[in-house]
Enzyme design. Structure first.
Site, PDB file in Angstrom:
ATOM      1  N   CYS A 135      -1.644  -1.231  -0.113  1.00 13.96           N
ATOM      2  CA  CYS A 135      -2.380  -0.051  -0.534  1.00 13.96           C
ATOM      3  C   CYS A 135      -2.583   0.863   0.661  1.00 13.96           C
ATOM      4  O   CYS A 135      -2.514   0.438   1.807  1.00 13.96           O
ATOM      5  CB  CYS A 135      -3.710  -0.413  -1.190  1.00 13.96           C
ATOM      6  SG  CYS A 135      -4.908  -1.144  -0.110  1.00 13.96           S
ATOM      7  N   GLY A 160       1.651 -16.163  -5.946  1.00  6.43           N
ATOM      8  CA  GLY A 160       2.494 -15.546  -6.965  1.00  6.43           C
ATOM      9  C   GLY A 160       2.771 -16.493  -8.108  1.00  6.43           C
ATOM     10  O   GLY A 160       3.669 -17.322  -8.034  1.00  6.43           O
TER      11      GLY A 160
END
Lengths: 289, 415
Positions: free
Chosen positions: B227, B340
């Site tokens: 981000c 993940g």
């Protein structure tokens, strides 16, 4: 709200593509209130990694059963149960958690309840009907559907309910939307509760605001004079609001941590799983309706 | 052609290509019996790690060679020699507890390698009645920025095959409020809390890190490199080795806390990013963040999410995460945290074998908040049944031996 295994008691189709699943879950059934949801660990290979929220449609504390209404899958050869439930047989167990969220708040003095629902969202208000009838309140249910075939069966409702239907194609009851019916009944109602698509709820919110202006202080529960200010969003505030709505949203954690199930509120976003799924209509920002 | 192949086989005696576990296991005298090493490429289904682990049985349990040569299953089967001897609790470890501890460097020690990835548990304080927090290996908080962020408009989640598309936007109340509200709570917890930070620039990150320095209750920092800007053309820093390094270096200058850099699999070559953040002072690397995806609304008139794009997570990205962990673990020397789509102990074992020292649970913890704790218990059971004394012995068992530059392998194959 710890998850635990619940046993599937019954499963049947109540309308085209709409399935009613009954579970034996005494702990949830005895504490569930209208407007709350069940968090179901649906198991599908390669499917949804989250629990799915379903409105608790009915809850019977004495038998410990509760029901949810789930959309099935419709194919060329009729409809089949929702994919996650198609392999379940009565007696099978599934991981349920609940009740999720906050309930609808009925003012103890409200005698006349107006319920407005469209399509499968009726499940969000179904338990409220039972509660209100048990407490001796009069209930009018306005229900909107596309055709007569998809209207919620009146056999599943208590006899005490006045059931008014609108269909889009005019095949049953009023030809038009359920919102057209509201004008006839809103003067009668002390409180109203709605569930359905966002445009419907937004429109009803506007109507409710207009009613408030029109009736001024004559709404139920308005105290004369001082008293402590009521916090918006609190159960007291909701009890005193004319219109409450139930929102349907994907709910991931149901603990308020993931911030995935937010809806636009009048002052910042609100979490459907914690502040909702039941809201006073004026707590939410409905945008341009 | 056939003759050539024979030649290779003869060579392989001198330079074995079998996968050996790292020397964390003391190479005790190997017991006689059938060689427990799997044939190369013979990984079958979810039991892959148990195959890799069975090699550990042979060396770690030299004291009970008969039992170990019969592989792990015999340890628990009722008809096994040990059960007949009247020692039901005794296993290959002789009843000693499995050492699940993981050291991520700079004093960041985890009681077990299963941590909660950034997101599902928020700041942790909200789930105290749902989760046995003291038993978590660690908790990574929701990504927090210096200033409050309102997040993306609703809806923020969309269902996709084997996964979830998230468009949260790092909604958070801002660093100041988070520290005020939670730091003292974290300080009382047994499980280490790793604060995830996101920032629009390296300078902002440095400022946030300086603000944190000296706060009790924060065991480490995770730098979210997916981000903010900082990369070329305002791209996220995780795409660009220089930008990623500048973020990590800015954090490094401001604190002595352990720093974990969270990579994204979007980068063209994650190994380059990994090396560059390692060089900039990261103590550990976590991989991977969500991957950008897109889903349409039910009426196909626009995106399903209020944010347009969403981050794909869940089991759908597990193979990608495994690939990145595999690559990064070979590229750097710092520990790797695999994140993940972890949903079962088999997934944990896969990540460990691929080179992750610890594993983060994300989406799966939303549906089942107790999953991370349970995975740690199951991991201990697996270690026990494999006769592995320390979970570190399972790390990197699937990695090729680091004997030379990786690129020569292709040439060898062709020869």
């Amino acid at each position: 709200m710890r998850p635990f295994g619940a046993e599937l008691v019954d499963r049947r189709e109540i309308g085209p593509g709409q399935w009613l699943l009954a579970w034996h879950a005494p702990a949830i059934a005895s504490s569930a209130r209208a407007g709350q949801a069940l968090h179901v660990r649906t198991v599908e290979a390669g499917g949804m990694p989250l629990r799915r929220p379903y409105a608790i449609a009915t809850a019977d504390a004495s038998s410990g059963t509760l029901t949810i209404q789930a959309a099935g899958r419709s194919g060329p050869s009729g409809s089949s149960p929702p994919p996650w439930a198609s392999s379940l047989r009565p007696g099978d167990r599934l991981d349920l958690a609940g009740p999720v969220g906050r309930p609808l708040e009925v003012d103890p003095r409200a005698r006349h309840l107006l319920l407005i629902a469209e399509g499968p969202a009726i499940a969000n208000l179904r338990l409220l009907i039972d509660e209100a009838v048990r407490e001796g309140r009069s209930v009018v249910l306005l229900y909107g559907a596309a055709t007569a075939a998809s209207v919620y069966p009146s056999s599943l409702l208590p006899d005490e309910v006045e059931y008014v239907v609108a269909t889009a194609d005019g095949s049953l009851g009023h030809a038009g939307t359920v919102a057209d019916l509201v004008f006839e009944y809103e003067g009668w109602a002390d409180q109203s509760f709605a569930a359905g698509p966002t445009p419907l709820l937004g429109g009803l919110t506007q109507l409710a605001a207009g009613r408030k202006q029109r009736l001024g202080v004559a709404t139920l529960g308005r105290k004369r004079g001082g008293g402590r200010p009521i916090q918006p969003g609190s159960p007291e505030a909701r009890r005193k609001s004319f219109l409450q709505v139930v929102l349907a949203q994907t709910v991931a954690c149901a603990a308020g941590t993931c911030l995935g199930c937010v809806a636009p509120g009048a002052s910042g976003s609100v979490r459907v799983c914690r502040e909702g799924p039941s809201f006073a209509a004026d707590e939410l920002d409905w945008g341009p309706v | 052609m056939k003759a050539k192949r024979k030649g290779v086989a003869a060579n392989s005696k001198r330079t074995p290509t079998v996968r050996r576990i790292r020397p964390a296991i003391a190479p005790v005298s190997r017991p006689r019996g059938p060689a427990p090493f799997p044939p190369p490429g013979g990984r079958a289904g979810p039991s892959s790690a148990s195959i890799a682990g069975s090699s550990a049985v042979s060396s770690a349990s030299a004291s009970a060679p008969r039992q170990s040569s019969a592989s792990s299953s015999s340890a628990s089967s009722p008809g096994s020699p040990s059960a007949q001897a009247g020692a039901p609790a005794l296993d290959a470890l002789g009843g000693r507890p499995v050492d699940l501890g993981v050291d991520l460097g700079r004093g960041l020690a985890l009681a077990n390698p299963v941590i909660v990835a950034s997101g599902p548990f928020g700041y942790g304080a909200e789930v105290t009645d749902l989760v046995d927090l003291p038993r978590l290996g660690g908790l990574v908080t929701r990504s927090t920025s210096l200033k409050p962020k309102a997040g993306q408009p609703a809806p923020r989640m969309a269902e996709v095959p084997a996964g979830l598309l998230l468009g949260m936007g790092p909604q958070n109340p801002g660093l100041e409020l988070v520290l005020e509200r939670y730091a003292s709570v974290w300080a009382r917890w047994q499980a280490p809390v790793i604060l995830s930070l996101c920032a629009d620039s390296a300078g902002e990150l440095g400022e946030a890190v300086r603000r944190i320095e000296g706060e009790a209750g924060i065991a480490g920092l995770e730098i979210n490199l997916s981000c903010g800007g900082g990369g070329r053309g305002g791209a996220i820093p995780g795409l660009d080795a220089d930008a990623a390094a500048s973020y990590v270096a800015a954090a490094r200058r401001g604190t002595d806390l352990p720093i974990i850099a969270k990579l994204t699999a979007q980068a063209a070559d994650v190994r380059a990013i990994a090396r560059s953040v390692e060089g900039a002072g990261a103590d550990a690397i976590s991989a991977i963040n969500t991957l950008p995806g897109f889903a349409l609304a039910a009426d196909r008139r626009g995106p399903a999410l209020g944010s347009g794009y969403g981050g794909l997570c869940g089991p759908a990205i597990r193979p990608i995460a495994l690939r990145v962990v595999w690559e990064v673990a070979q590229a750097v020397d710092v520990p790797v945290i695999g994140v993940g789509g972890v949903a079962s102990v088999d997934d944990v074992l896969d990540f460990l074998a691929a080179g992750a020292s610890a594993v983060g649970v994300g989406v799966a913890a939303l549906a089942d908040p107790m999953l991370p704790v349970r995975l740690a218990d199951e991991l201990a059971d697996v270690c026990r049944s494999l006769g592995v004394a320390a979970v570190g012995d399972l790390v990197g068992t699937a990695l090729p031996a680091r004997t030379g530059p990786a690129s020569t392998r292709g040439a060898e194959w062709a020869r």
